[in-house]
Motif scaffolding. Structure first.
Motif, PDB file in Angstrom:
ATOM      1  N   TYR A 160      -0.495  24.898 -56.705  1.00  0.00           N
ATOM      2  CA  TYR A 160      -1.160  26.238 -56.262  1.00  0.00           C
ATOM      3  C   TYR A 160      -2.029  26.739 -56.917  1.00  0.00           C
ATOM      4  CZ  TYR A 160       3.135  26.585 -53.346  1.00  0.00           C
ATOM      5  OH  TYR A 160       3.985  26.831 -52.247  1.00  0.00           O
ATOM      6  N   ASP A 192      -4.624  19.437 -48.730  1.00  0.00           N
ATOM      7  CA  ASP A 192      -3.869  19.848 -49.589  1.00  0.00           C
ATOM      8  C   ASP A 192      -3.383  21.253 -49.213  1.00  0.00           C
ATOM      9  OD1 ASP A 192      -4.853  17.872 -51.593  1.00  0.00           O
ATOM     10  OD2 ASP A 192      -5.744  19.133 -52.511  1.00  0.00           O
ATOM     11  N   ILE A 193      -4.088  21.694 -48.668  1.00  0.00           N
ATOM     12  CA  ILE A 193      -3.182  23.020 -48.133  1.00  0.00           C
ATOM     13  C   ILE A 193      -1.944  22.740 -47.477  1.00  0.00           C
ATOM     14  CG2 ILE A 193      -4.311  24.607 -46.545  1.00  0.00           C
ATOM     15  CD1 ILE A 193      -6.290  25.262 -48.058  1.00  0.00           C
ATOM     16  N   ARG A 212      -9.799  25.279 -56.644  1.00  0.00           N
ATOM     17  CA  ARG A 212     -10.875  23.945 -56.228  1.00  0.00           C
ATOM     18  C   ARG A 212     -11.222  24.546 -55.237  1.00  0.00           C
ATOM     19  NH1 ARG A 212      -7.109  20.014 -54.192  1.00  0.00           N
ATOM     20  NH2 ARG A 212      -9.128  19.266 -53.101  1.00  0.00           N
ATOM     21  N   LEU A 238      -9.364  19.073 -49.156  1.00  0.00           N
ATOM     22  CA  LEU A 238      -9.538  20.709 -49.367  1.00  0.00           C
ATOM     23  C   LEU A 238      -8.255  20.911 -47.868  1.00  0.00           C
ATOM     24  CD1 LEU A 238     -12.455  22.514 -50.315  1.00  0.00           C
ATOM     25  CD2 LEU A 238      -9.805  22.438 -51.713  1.00  0.00           C
ATOM     26  N   LEU A 251      -5.189  24.739 -56.355  1.00  0.00           N
ATOM     27  CA  LEU A 251      -5.565  24.617 -54.682  1.00  0.00           C
ATOM     28  C   LEU A 251      -6.663  25.753 -55.129  1.00  0.00           C
ATOM     29  CD1 LEU A 251      -6.279  24.125 -52.351  1.00  0.00           C
ATOM     30  CD2 LEU A 251      -4.015  25.176 -51.813  1.00  0.00           C
TER      31      LEU A 251
END
Length: 75
Positions: free
Chosen positions: A38, A22-23, A44, A19, A41
């Motif tokens: 987006y 990904d951010i 998730r 995570l 994400l």
């Protein structure tokens, strides 16, 4: 902050690291056109918050803050 949280489950740590990556990737792109990324994400992150709510309240708090910051940025 999330890197310093001690988790007993290696899978949980891996999920958090994915995570975070990904951010960071989305933030580095500066590309608002990938709405699907987006949205994935956001989904998730919400799912992770639910998983960690009881067992890891500090993680839940930090993730909630991350979600709020991303929302303020329009992500």
């Amino acid at each position: 902050e999330l890197r310093r949280v001690e988790l007993v489950d290696e899978r949980e740590r891996q999920d958090l690291e994915e995570l975070m990556a990904d951010i960071q990737e989305l933030l580095s792109k500066n590309d608002d056109s990938d709405v699907t990324a987006y949205e994935r994400l956001q989904t998730r992150l919400g799912q992770a918050v639910e998983r960690f709510r009881v067992s890891h309240p500090t993680v839940t708090l930090l993730m909630g803050e991350a979600i709020e910051r991303l929302a303020r940025m329009g992500i």
